[in-house]
Design a protein around this motif. Sequence first.
Motif, PDB file in Angstrom:
ATOM      1  N   UNK A  76       0.807  -1.174  -0.035  1.00 12.23           N
ATOM      2  CA  UNK A  76       0.071  -0.017  -0.010  1.00 12.23           C
ATOM      3  C   UNK A  76       0.894   1.212   0.027  1.00 12.23           C
ATOM      4  N   UNK A  77       0.706   2.025  -0.818  1.00 14.48           N
ATOM      5  CA  UNK A  77       1.271   3.277  -0.929  1.00 14.48           C
ATOM      6  C   UNK A  77       0.647   4.592  -1.011  1.00 14.48           C
ATOM      7  N   UNK A  95      -5.384   4.108   4.480  1.00 12.88           N
ATOM      8  CA  UNK A  95      -5.767   3.180   3.536  1.00 12.88           C
ATOM      9  C   UNK A  95      -7.530   3.333   3.455  1.00 12.88           C
ATOM     10  N   UNK A  96      -7.885   3.474   2.412  1.00 10.76           N
ATOM     11  CA  UNK A  96      -9.476   3.634   2.250  1.00 10.76           C
ATOM     12  C   UNK A  96      -9.937   2.312   1.347  1.00 10.76           C
ATOM     13  N   UNK A  97     -10.888   1.679   1.493  1.00  7.64           N
ATOM     14  CA  UNK A  97     -11.699   0.718   0.958  1.00  7.64           C
ATOM     15  C   UNK A  97     -12.836   1.207   0.749  1.00  7.64           C
ATOM     16  N   UNK A 111      -4.904  13.756  -0.940  1.00  3.99           N
ATOM     17  CA  UNK A 111      -4.990  13.417   0.425  1.00  3.99           C
ATOM     18  C   UNK A 111      -3.779  12.566   1.232  1.00  3.99           C
ATOM     19  N   UNK A 112      -3.197  11.944   0.254  1.00  6.77           N
ATOM     20  CA  UNK A 112      -1.906  11.021   0.779  1.00  6.77           C
ATOM     21  C   UNK A 112      -2.496   9.648   1.383  1.00  6.77           C
ATOM     22  N   UNK A 113      -3.522   9.160   0.712  1.00  4.12           N
ATOM     23  CA  UNK A 113      -4.044   7.837   1.134  1.00  4.12           C
ATOM     24  C   UNK A 113      -4.023   6.758   0.174  1.00  4.12           C
ATOM     25  N   UNK A 114      -3.801   5.489   0.181  1.00  7.92           N
ATOM     26  CA  UNK A 114      -3.951   4.558  -0.854  1.00  7.92           C
ATOM     27  C   UNK A 114      -5.582   4.059  -0.737  1.00  7.92           C
ATOM     28  N   UNK A 115      -6.097   4.089  -1.944  1.00 13.08           N
ATOM     29  CA  UNK A 115      -7.549   3.731  -2.083  1.00 13.08           C
ATOM     30  C   UNK A 115      -7.670   2.313  -2.887  1.00 13.08           C
ATOM     31  N   UNK A 116      -8.304   1.600  -2.099  1.00 14.69           N
ATOM     32  CA  UNK A 116      -8.750  -0.078  -2.698  1.00 14.69           C
ATOM     33  C   UNK A 116     -10.100   0.182  -3.003  1.00 14.69           C
ATOM     34  N   UNK A 117     -10.303  -0.180  -4.244  1.00 18.00           N
ATOM     35  CA  UNK A 117     -12.158   0.001  -4.697  1.00 18.00           C
ATOM     36  C   UNK A 117     -12.241  -1.429  -5.460  1.00 18.00           C
ATOM     37  N   UNK A 118     -13.523  -1.692  -4.896  1.00 16.50           N
ATOM     38  CA  UNK A 118     -14.055  -2.878  -5.699  1.00 16.50           C
ATOM     39  C   UNK A 118     -14.746  -2.726  -7.079  1.00 16.50           C
TER      40      UNK A 118
END
Length: 337
Positions: free
Chosen positions: A91-92, A203-205, A238-245
């Motif tokens: 995650x980056x 980290x944002x899902x 924002x400086x987050x890693x987004x993991x999306x379905x």
Amino acid sequence: CHPHARTGPRMAGTVIAVKDISDWIAAGGSRLALDVLVDDAPEWQSGERVIWTPRDLAPEYREVLAKRLAGDPEHIGWRTGFPSLDNEMRYRPGEVWMVAAATSVGKSALMQSFQRRAPVPSITFSLEMSRSQILDRLFAAEANVDAWKLSIGALDLEERQRVCEAIDRFESSDIYLADNPNLTTASLESAIRVARVKFGFRIVYVDYIGLLLDREGESRYVQMSNVSHALKRIARSVGVCIVAGSQVNRKADRKNGEPPFVDELRDSGVIGEDADIILALGRADGSTEAKLAVRKNRGGLAGYTIPLTFDATHAAFLDVGEANMKRAAARYGQVPF
């Protein structure tokens, strides 16, 4: 000579840009005139740097390299908790991952398994499942009890104790949930920005992007383009890693257990361009054996598949080695080594 011209040498190879090429030509087309146009541009004077010189970039990268060599997670990324994936990706901040699967294969369960293992504060924005449903799965996996039995309260005393202990551990964890089914890209961005400061999410899902369509009257392709571009912008700013379905096209809703390809994702052209990593999940109906294909990996190796085990009782995915250890623990009462 321009009255605001600077004196002193300029570093060879400096990258500069012109606000308006016609202004540069009118000024005589010289390097000095070009420098002046850059200095006088409102974007430059406002402090919003859009051009970076080698003299700027070299020391900046030296600092980044030193932090990577020191093992700083902010610069090398955070592990997923799945060893087979951690060898090639982390995650980056600023990245967008897509997790694609056909209906009922386990896309949501995989993303929830990711969040349970996240080493930093994380949040799931669920547009499909309620927080009660998510918590059922989470506590079933954490307490090692049957998810269905938990949902109807059919637990024996030992199972109740394990669930209570899991709830106690969860209460002090860094796992956050948001289950607003009416979320739009604008409200998602606002929530992430506020929560990033308040809770420190990294980290944002998002489960899943097909439900973030928020502009009526536009074609699905245009709407998906807006959503995909917005996720990338949010991740970077924002400086987050987004993991999306992401879902796949109906014609790719295969039943043979093979992971879908990028061109089988719904509106794959948009997603394929914006995503840094695309993971495709495949699992045959009723099977515990799953395949996770790395279809795209902007920062590492792609084009390979790793095996996963689907634990239907707890609605969770496990690394094969982890699944073997769990079976051994169930058989012998503890891991036999």
